[in-house]
Write an enzyme that holds these catalytic residues in place. Structure first.
Site, PDB file in Angstrom:
ATOM      1  N   LYS A 283     -30.084  71.778  44.188  1.00  0.00           N
ATOM      2  CA  LYS A 283     -29.404  71.634  45.475  1.00  0.00           C
ATOM      3  C   LYS A 283     -28.108  72.443  45.423  1.00  0.00           C
ATOM      4  CE  LYS A 283     -31.086  66.928  46.420  1.00  0.00           C
ATOM      5  NZ  LYS A 283     -31.897  67.216  47.624  1.00  0.00           N
ATOM      6  N   ARG A 358     -41.324  60.904  45.102  1.00  0.00           N
ATOM      7  CA  ARG A 358     -42.723  60.455  45.121  1.00  0.00           C
ATOM      8  C   ARG A 358     -43.300  60.391  43.708  1.00  0.00           C
ATOM      9  NH1 ARG A 358     -44.225  65.585  48.755  1.00  0.00           N
ATOM     10  NH2 ARG A 358     -42.097  65.067  49.385  1.00  0.00           N
TER      11      ARG A 358
END
EC number: 3.4.11.-
Length: 522
Positions: A283, A358
């Site tokens: 990021k 996930r």
């Protein structure tokens, strides 16, 4: 930790506005309540003062005001009138009471009040207004964990609750406010604290302390070889962080078995990424800021079980998994192009290390599915701050996605109604065939692909497809409506529904989950 140590302040059941134990009265209501003052015994004495003030300030019920009143009516001489504004339009909801109470207590704090008495005037359209207002009032009273640990002080000495109704109403309000406030504290402590204070091992320590001597059994998996063997995708996400002992992964299991024969069993799996750097798909440009809250799904699981711990619901069993990892970047980090075999045996092709949530939940969800096959009326949940796509789609509202059996039970619709009633609306998203097709592997090496190389906000149906992935990768999809053993499964993408970092969060969808799953059994 004791219940009192987890409350933002001491909660006191009051019986009169004339009680000298309180140094201000905070009155929450709407313009519609003006005509009711004389008929409500608990507040009739302050009706003249409010009516006189309205002659000076006709918009008082659209704002928050400090009003001087006769000490013979209110011993402190202080009345804080906090209006909800208009609550009669189709789109107005009970959260106006939450906001008004929050503003009222904020004014009380700025005025130096230490023991306010909260009164919420009833509204037949919003039967839970008193509870919702109380939870709003406690929001500015919360003191962050690190501040409490260093200074050991609270902002208020006590908060009085004067319920409009009988003693049973008052007792229930006090009980629910205490349960929710304690659950909020656990949720905020875990969810808001920084990545070092709430690194995975320290989350485990905190949870063990929060549930010590209570009704919840806590088990912590801290052996990294066990995590690698039994939860390989969770281990992959934490691979870079494992080089630092203080950052090693933890899987926290919480279990509650209520009194009486079990009628419902809930399995709740929460994403607990203590800081999301994005991993090798780093990021950049400031987008890492606030990613300490990427563990808020697990924080909601912890808060959910604290509410259960306090309320002691009957005829249910609940199992929670807090999947605590740190998505670091380093020489041992997992990368794209890896193919990792999951607990279910499905081979997963990694496309993007910033879609780690996930993966973190997948193997514990598979374990929960295995347990659910032998449980009474099971319902599986995943709860996660999973995608930016959900935020763009729904703003500050969580999204729920049911599989076939859960949809057939009508659960999403029911819990959506519950959320509206308790001031925490939740949106419903549906899954379609293309969501499942999207995650089929593009090569022979793998069964499924984790995602794609784009962020969710640049992906069609970016918050729906992860729910399909979790079903297929855990093999829950093999337990659909027409199978021999259907299993209900609901995925909740929280997005940014708990608020903006670094402001104090409002645990979401914690209120709705407790109201929908726990309160019917209390």
């Amino acid at each position: 930790m004791s219940l009192q140590s987890l409350l933002s302040t001491k909660i006191v059941r009051a019986t009169s506005i004339a009680d000298a134990a309180f140094d201000a009265v905070v009155l929450v209501g709407s313009q519609d309540n003006v005509q009711q003052f004389g008929a409500i015994q608990q507040v009739s004495a302050i009706a003249p003062a409010v009516n006189n003030f309205l002659k000076l300030h006709s918009g008082a019920f659209n704002s928050t005001s400090l009003v001087q009143v006769d000490s013979s009516v209110v011993p402190s001489g202080r009345l804080i009138l906090s209006g909800t504004g208009n609550v009669s339009r189709d789109y107005d909801d009970v959260r106006r009471y939450q906001a008004a109470a929050r503003k009222g207590i904020s004014m009380a704090l700025s005025a130096g009040v230490k023991s306010p008495l909260l009164i919420t005037l009833p509204n037949s359209r919003f039967p839970n207004a008193e509870l919702v207002a109380a939870l709003g009032a406690l929001t500015p009273v919360y003191t962050p964990l690190n501040v409490r640990e260093e200074e050991n002080k609270q902002k208020l000495n006590q908060l009085g609750l004067l319920a409009i109704g009988n003693s049973d109403t008052s007792a229930r309000l006090e009980k629910l406010v205490e349960a929710y406030d304690a659950s909020f504290t656990v949720c905020r402590d875990v969810g808001e604290a920084g990545p070092e204070r709430m690194a995975p091992p320290r989350v485990a320590e905190y949870i063990q302390g929060a549930f010590a001597n209570g009704n919840i059994k806590v088990t912590v998996v801290d052996d990294q070889s066990v995590i690698l063997k039994d939860f390989p995708l969770m281990a992959a996400v934490n691979r870079a962080a494992n080089c630092v002992k203080e950052h090693q992964a933890r899987l926290i299991r919480l279990e509650y078995v209520g009194e009486g024969e079990t009628q419902d069993t809930f399995f709740v799996v929460g994403k607990g990424v203590t800081i999301d750097t994005g991993g090798c798909d780093l990021k950049t440009g400031g987008h890492m800021f606030g990613m300490c809250r990427d563990k808020y799904g697990s924080a909601v699981v912890g808060g959910f079980f604290k509410a259960i711990d306090v309320l002691k619901p009957k005829n249910i069993k609940a199992v929670g998994y807090m999947c605590m990892v740190r998505n670091s970047i380093g020489s041992h980090a997992y990368t794209c192009d890896e193919v990792i075999t999951s607990r279910s045996g499905k081979r997963i092709h990694i496309y993007n290390t910033d879609a780690e949530g996930r993966l973190t939940m997948l193997d514990p969800l598979t374990l929960a599915k295995e347990e659910a096959l032998n449980a009474k009326n099971p319902h599986l949940f995943t709860v996660a701050t999973l995608t930016g796509h959900e935020v763009l789609s729904y703003g500050y509202y969580a999204a729920i996605m049911d599989n076939g059996p859960a949809k057939a039970s009508g659960w999403a619709r029911r819990v959506q109604n519950v959320g509206d009633e308790f001031g925490q609306p939740i949106e419903i998203s549906r899954l379609h065939p293309e969501d499942f097709a999207f995650h089929m592997a593009e090569c022979e090496q793998a069964d499924l692909r984790q995602g794609n190389t784009k962020p969710s906000v640049a992906t069609l149906r970016g918050h729906q497809t992860p729910a399909a992935f979790l079903q297929m990768a855990s093999r829950i999809d093999e337990h659909g409506t027409n199978s021999s053993h259907p299993l209900k499964y609901s995925h909740i993408d929280m997005g940014g529904c708990s608020g903006d970092h670094p402001s104090v969060s409002f645990p979401n969808p914690l209120v709705t989950l407790v109201a929908g799953l726990v309160l019917p059994h209390v």
